[in-house]
Design a protein around this motif. Structure first.
Motif, PDB file in Angstrom:
ATOM      1  N   GLU A  48       8.652  18.941   5.478  1.00  0.00           N
ATOM      2  CA  GLU A  48       9.412  17.713   5.257  1.00  0.00           C
ATOM      3  C   GLU A  48       8.614  16.586   4.611  1.00  0.00           C
ATOM      4  O   GLU A  48       9.192  15.591   4.193  1.00  0.00           O
ATOM      5  N   GLN A  49       7.297  16.703   4.555  1.00  0.00           N
ATOM      6  CA  GLN A  49       6.508  15.650   3.937  1.00  0.00           C
ATOM      7  C   GLN A  49       5.163  16.176   3.464  1.00  0.00           C
ATOM      8  O   GLN A  49       4.802  17.325   3.726  1.00  0.00           O
ATOM      9  N   PHE A 111      -4.747  11.650   5.544  1.00  0.00           N
ATOM     10  CA  PHE A 111      -4.102  10.387   5.162  1.00  0.00           C
ATOM     11  C   PHE A 111      -2.614  10.589   4.910  1.00  0.00           C
ATOM     12  O   PHE A 111      -2.169  11.682   4.515  1.00  0.00           O
ATOM     13  N   THR A 112      -1.859   9.519   5.090  1.00  0.00           N
ATOM     14  CA  THR A 112      -0.470   9.526   4.647  1.00  0.00           C
ATOM     15  C   THR A 112      -0.433   9.665   3.128  1.00  0.00           C
ATOM     16  O   THR A 112      -1.343   9.234   2.427  1.00  0.00           O
ATOM     17  N   PHE A 113       0.619  10.253   2.631  1.00  0.00           N
ATOM     18  CA  PHE A 113       0.764  10.468   1.194  1.00  0.00           C
ATOM     19  C   PHE A 113       1.319   9.203   0.541  1.00  0.00           C
ATOM     20  O   PHE A 113       2.304   8.624   1.026  1.00  0.00           O
ATOM     21  N   ALA A 114       0.698   8.756  -0.528  1.00  0.00           N
ATOM     22  CA  ALA A 114       1.157   7.566  -1.253  1.00  0.00           C
ATOM     23  C   ALA A 114       2.313   7.953  -2.170  1.00  0.00           C
ATOM     24  O   ALA A 114       2.109   8.557  -3.226  1.00  0.00           O
ATOM     25  N   THR A 210      -5.681   6.924 -10.374  1.00  0.00           N
ATOM     26  CA  THR A 210      -5.998   7.791  -9.228  1.00  0.00           C
ATOM     27  C   THR A 210      -6.424   7.008  -7.992  1.00  0.00           C
ATOM     28  O   THR A 210      -7.161   7.513  -7.158  1.00  0.00           O
ATOM     29  N   ASN A 211      -5.938   5.767  -7.862  1.00  0.00           N
ATOM     30  CA  ASN A 211      -6.137   5.040  -6.611  1.00  0.00           C
ATOM     31  C   ASN A 211      -4.990   4.065  -6.306  1.00  0.00           C
ATOM     32  O   ASN A 211      -5.104   3.246  -5.403  1.00  0.00           O
ATOM     33  N   VAL A 212      -3.904   4.190  -7.059  1.00  0.00           N
ATOM     34  CA  VAL A 212      -2.714   3.389  -6.767  1.00  0.00           C
ATOM     35  C   VAL A 212      -1.495   4.175  -7.254  1.00  0.00           C
ATOM     36  O   VAL A 212      -1.511   4.776  -8.327  1.00  0.00           O
ATOM     37  N   SER A 213      -0.474   4.189  -6.418  1.00  0.00           N
ATOM     38  CA  SER A 213       0.747   4.928  -6.728  1.00  0.00           C
ATOM     39  C   SER A 213       1.917   3.955  -6.809  1.00  0.00           C
ATOM     40  O   SER A 213       2.138   3.166  -5.888  1.00  0.00           O
ATOM     41  N   THR A 221       1.348   1.525  -3.597  1.00  0.00           N
ATOM     42  CA  THR A 221       0.532   1.865  -2.443  1.00  0.00           C
ATOM     43  C   THR A 221      -0.874   2.149  -2.928  1.00  0.00           C
ATOM     44  O   THR A 221      -1.076   2.952  -3.840  1.00  0.00           O
ATOM     45  N   HIS A 222      -1.847   1.473  -2.335  1.00  0.00           N
ATOM     46  CA  HIS A 222      -3.246   1.656  -2.703  1.00  0.00           C
ATOM     47  C   HIS A 222      -3.857   2.788  -1.875  1.00  0.00           C
ATOM     48  O   HIS A 222      -3.512   2.977  -0.710  1.00  0.00           O
ATOM     49  N   TYR A 223      -4.778   3.511  -2.490  1.00  0.00           N
ATOM     50  CA  TYR A 223      -5.497   4.549  -1.758  1.00  0.00           C
ATOM     51  C   TYR A 223      -6.889   4.724  -2.356  1.00  0.00           C
ATOM     52  O   TYR A 223      -7.229   4.097  -3.354  1.00  0.00           O
ATOM     53  N   ASP A 224      -7.669   5.565  -1.721  1.00  0.00           N
ATOM     54  CA  ASP A 224      -9.051   5.845  -2.124  1.00  0.00           C
ATOM     55  C   ASP A 224      -9.909   4.584  -2.160  1.00  0.00           C
ATOM     56  O   ASP A 224     -10.250   4.054  -3.213  1.00  0.00           O
ATOM     57  N   PHE A 225     -10.280   4.125  -0.981  1.00  0.00           N
ATOM     58  CA  PHE A 225     -11.182   2.990  -0.829  1.00  0.00           C
ATOM     59  C   PHE A 225     -12.611   3.463  -0.553  1.00  0.00           C
ATOM     60  O   PHE A 225     -13.388   2.770   0.080  1.00  0.00           O
ATOM     61  N   ASP A 226     -12.948   4.645  -1.058  1.00  0.00           N
ATOM     62  CA  ASP A 226     -14.255   5.237  -0.759  1.00  0.00           C
ATOM     63  C   ASP A 226     -15.417   4.368  -1.233  1.00  0.00           C
ATOM     64  O   ASP A 226     -16.512   4.437  -0.692  1.00  0.00           O
ATOM     65  N   LEU A 227     -15.202   3.541  -2.258  1.00  0.00           N
ATOM     66  CA  LEU A 227     -16.273   2.695  -2.783  1.00  0.00           C
ATOM     67  C   LEU A 227     -16.183   1.253  -2.268  1.00  0.00           C
ATOM     68  O   LEU A 227     -16.849   0.364  -2.800  1.00  0.00           O
ATOM     69  N   CYS A 228     -15.389   1.035  -1.239  1.00  0.00           N
ATOM     70  CA  CYS A 228     -15.214  -0.329  -0.734  1.00  0.00           C
ATOM     71  C   CYS A 228     -16.486  -0.851  -0.074  1.00  0.00           C
ATOM     72  O   CYS A 228     -17.389  -0.085   0.270  1.00  0.00           O
ATOM     73  N   GLY A 229     -16.527  -2.148   0.105  1.00  0.00           N
ATOM     74  CA  GLY A 229     -17.665  -2.782   0.753  1.00  0.00           C
ATOM     75  C   GLY A 229     -17.630  -4.268   0.477  1.00  0.00           C
ATOM     76  O   GLY A 229     -16.731  -4.784  -0.209  1.00  0.00           O
ATOM     77  N   TYR A 230     -18.595  -4.984   1.003  1.00  0.00           N
ATOM     78  CA  TYR A 230     -18.725  -6.409   0.708  1.00  0.00           C
ATOM     79  C   TYR A 230     -19.480  -6.578  -0.605  1.00  0.00           C
ATOM     80  O   TYR A 230     -20.542  -5.979  -0.812  1.00  0.00           O
ATOM     81  N   GLY A 231     -18.917  -7.381  -1.477  1.00  0.00           N
ATOM     82  CA  GLY A 231     -19.543  -7.599  -2.777  1.00  0.00           C
ATOM     83  C   GLY A 231     -18.944  -8.797  -3.480  1.00  0.00           C
ATOM     84  O   GLY A 231     -18.148  -9.554  -2.902  1.00  0.00           O
ATOM     85  N   TRP A 232     -19.328  -8.964  -4.738  1.00  0.00           N
ATOM     86  CA  TRP A 232     -18.785 -10.061  -5.531  1.00  0.00           C
ATOM     87  C   TRP A 232     -17.390  -9.694  -6.042  1.00  0.00           C
ATOM     88  O   TRP A 232     -17.192  -8.623  -6.619  1.00  0.00           O
ATOM     89  N   ARG A 233     -16.447 -10.610  -5.873  1.00  0.00           N
ATOM     90  CA  ARG A 233     -15.086 -10.336  -6.354  1.00  0.00           C
ATOM     91  C   ARG A 233     -15.054 -10.211  -7.878  1.00  0.00           C
ATOM     92  O   ARG A 233     -14.251  -9.453  -8.441  1.00  0.00           O
ATOM     93  N   ALA A 234     -15.935 -10.944  -8.573  1.00  0.00           N
ATOM     94  CA  ALA A 234     -15.989 -10.822 -10.037  1.00  0.00           C
ATOM     95  C   ALA A 234     -16.386  -9.411 -10.447  1.00  0.00           C
ATOM     96  O   ALA A 234     -15.920  -8.897 -11.467  1.00  0.00           O
ATOM     97  N   TYR A 235     -17.243  -8.770  -9.656  1.00  0.00           N
ATOM     98  CA  TYR A 235     -17.606  -7.369  -9.924  1.00  0.00           C
ATOM     99  C   TYR A 235     -16.404  -6.467  -9.717  1.00  0.00           C
ATOM    100  O   TYR A 235     -16.139  -5.554 -10.512  1.00  0.00           O
ATOM    101  N   ASP A 236     -15.654  -6.695  -8.643  1.00  0.00           N
ATOM    102  CA  ASP A 236     -14.486  -5.872  -8.357  1.00  0.00           C
ATOM    103  C   ASP A 236     -13.488  -5.928  -9.507  1.00  0.00           C
ATOM    104  O   ASP A 236     -12.949  -4.913  -9.950  1.00  0.00           O
ATOM    105  N   ILE A 237     -13.270  -7.137 -10.007  1.00  0.00           N
ATOM    106  CA  ILE A 237     -12.336  -7.342 -11.120  1.00  0.00           C
ATOM    107  C   ILE A 237     -12.879  -6.736 -12.413  1.00  0.00           C
ATOM    108  O   ILE A 237     -12.124  -6.238 -13.253  1.00  0.00           O
ATOM    109  N   ALA A 238     -14.202  -6.757 -12.555  1.00  0.00           N
ATOM    110  CA  ALA A 238     -14.827  -6.278 -13.796  1.00  0.00           C
ATOM    111  C   ALA A 238     -14.515  -4.816 -14.071  1.00  0.00           C
ATOM    112  O   ALA A 238     -14.450  -4.409 -15.240  1.00  0.00           O
TER     113      ALA A 238
END
Length: 332
Positions: A48-49, A111-114, A210-213, A221-238
């Motif tokens: 069913e899912q 994980f739940t499926f996105a 391959t990280n948002v559906s 729905t966002h997924y795959d946060f394997d590279l997450c962490g504390y950092g500069w938001r400008a880097y994230d946007i880059a």
């Protein structure tokens, strides 16, 4: 005695039996190897899912704490109203499995499926929507805390560790390595000279593939946060900017349209200082350096044939022509 193994691929059929037993999901039809990357992704199909079972690389995520941090973040963001693929507890309430593989222990999470599909972020509307979604993660992630530890996305992680890997791979091209090292040092110096850059939780891989559906109404729905962490938001946007440059480098007008739409969406949710905006091109270069180091460090994803001298030549050309090193950031 078996020959030593660096990176194994777990059996689909064995994982089906494992998941039925661990999670008591008795209607699993099949488990299919889905995607190879920084971790192994399996699609689990039940009557069913669908579910996603991720098996983390043993040489990539060595510590339980690193995976625990990601799981904590996903649960926190969900509590804040952000749609993310969530971890599913097993029959005993455990979210993280420890799997004994030939190379040693590997961690696994169901994980739940996105629901939805991947979409190319290649027009103004979807870029604006994605920009707002990224800002929402940053805004609502400001108060996130975890008892688990994960390395910060700082200059040591992004530059110094990357240079160690690159230098090892360029022993036959020491003069060329000096060119890359000099470019990296200049980028590092620019960031070190900035004050008050926005720092907080980051997704770490916001290229938008391959990280948002997306659903038909462009909710996501966002997924795959394997590279997450504390950092500069400008880097994230880059990373979003870099991915668009790679894809649309031949069409600068289209590139700037999509980038401006993304930033308009982002800034409609949360502000970014002029200083943060000015250093985004610097972090684009730093991200490219980090990716180079990652590719040279980890040939087991695609094989080292893709990361030969032609690959090095391509990166040398990139850094020799990097505009932010030629023009600076004062007028940005």
């Amino acid at each position: 005695m078996y020959f030593p193994v660096t990176y194994s691929t777990l059996s689909d059929n064995a994982l089906t039996e494992y998941l039925i037993k661990k999670y008591e999901i008795t209607d699993i039809i099949k488990t299919t190897y889905y995607l190879r990357g920084m971790n192994d992704t399996y699609l689990v199909t039940a009557s069913e899912q669908k579910y996603i079972f991720r098996v983390y690389r043993g040489d990539w995520r060595k510590n339980y704490s690193e995976v625990g941090f990601e799981i904590d973040l996903l649960q926190y963001l969900s509590e804040q109203g952000i749609s993310v693929s969530l971890p599913i507890p097993d029959a005993e309430g455990e979210l993280i499995q420890v799997i004994r593989a030939p190379e040693g222990n590997r961690f696994g999470v169901l994980f739940t499926f996105a629901e939805g599909s991947e979409k190319a972020i290649d027009d103004n509307e979807i870029s604006n929507i994605f920009g707002r979604a990224v800002a929402d993660i940053h805004l609502k992630g400001d108060n996130f805390q975890s008892n688990y530890l994960r390395p910060d996305i700082n200059l040591d992680y992004l530059i110094k560790q990357s240079l160690l890997t690159i230098e090892s791979a360029m022993q036959h091209r020491k003069e060329d390595f000096k060119i890359l090292e000099n470019a990296a040092n200049q980028l590092e110096k620019i960031i070190e000279e900035q004050h008050g850059l926005d720092w907080g939780i980051c997704h770490g891989d916001l290229h938008g593939n391959t990280n948002v559906s997306f659903k038909d109404d462009l909710s996501m729905t966002h997924y795959d946060f394997d590279l997450c962490g504390y950092g500069w938001r400008a880097y994230d946007i880059a990373e979003f900017r870099l991915a668009r440059e790679i894809r649309l480098g031949h069409d600068n007008e289209k590139l700037e349209e999509i980038w401006n739409a993304f930033m308009k969406g982002y800034k409609s949710i949360r502000p970014l200082s002029d200083n943060d905006l000015r250093v985004i091109p610097v972090f684009v270069g730093i991200r490219q350096l980090w990716l180079m180091g990652l590719c040279l460090k980890d040939p087991h994803i695609n094989g080292s044939i893709d990361y030969d001298d032609d690959f090095i030549d391509e990166k040398l050309i990139y850094f020799k022509n990097l505009k932010v090193l030629q023009e600076g950031i004062s007028n940005r």
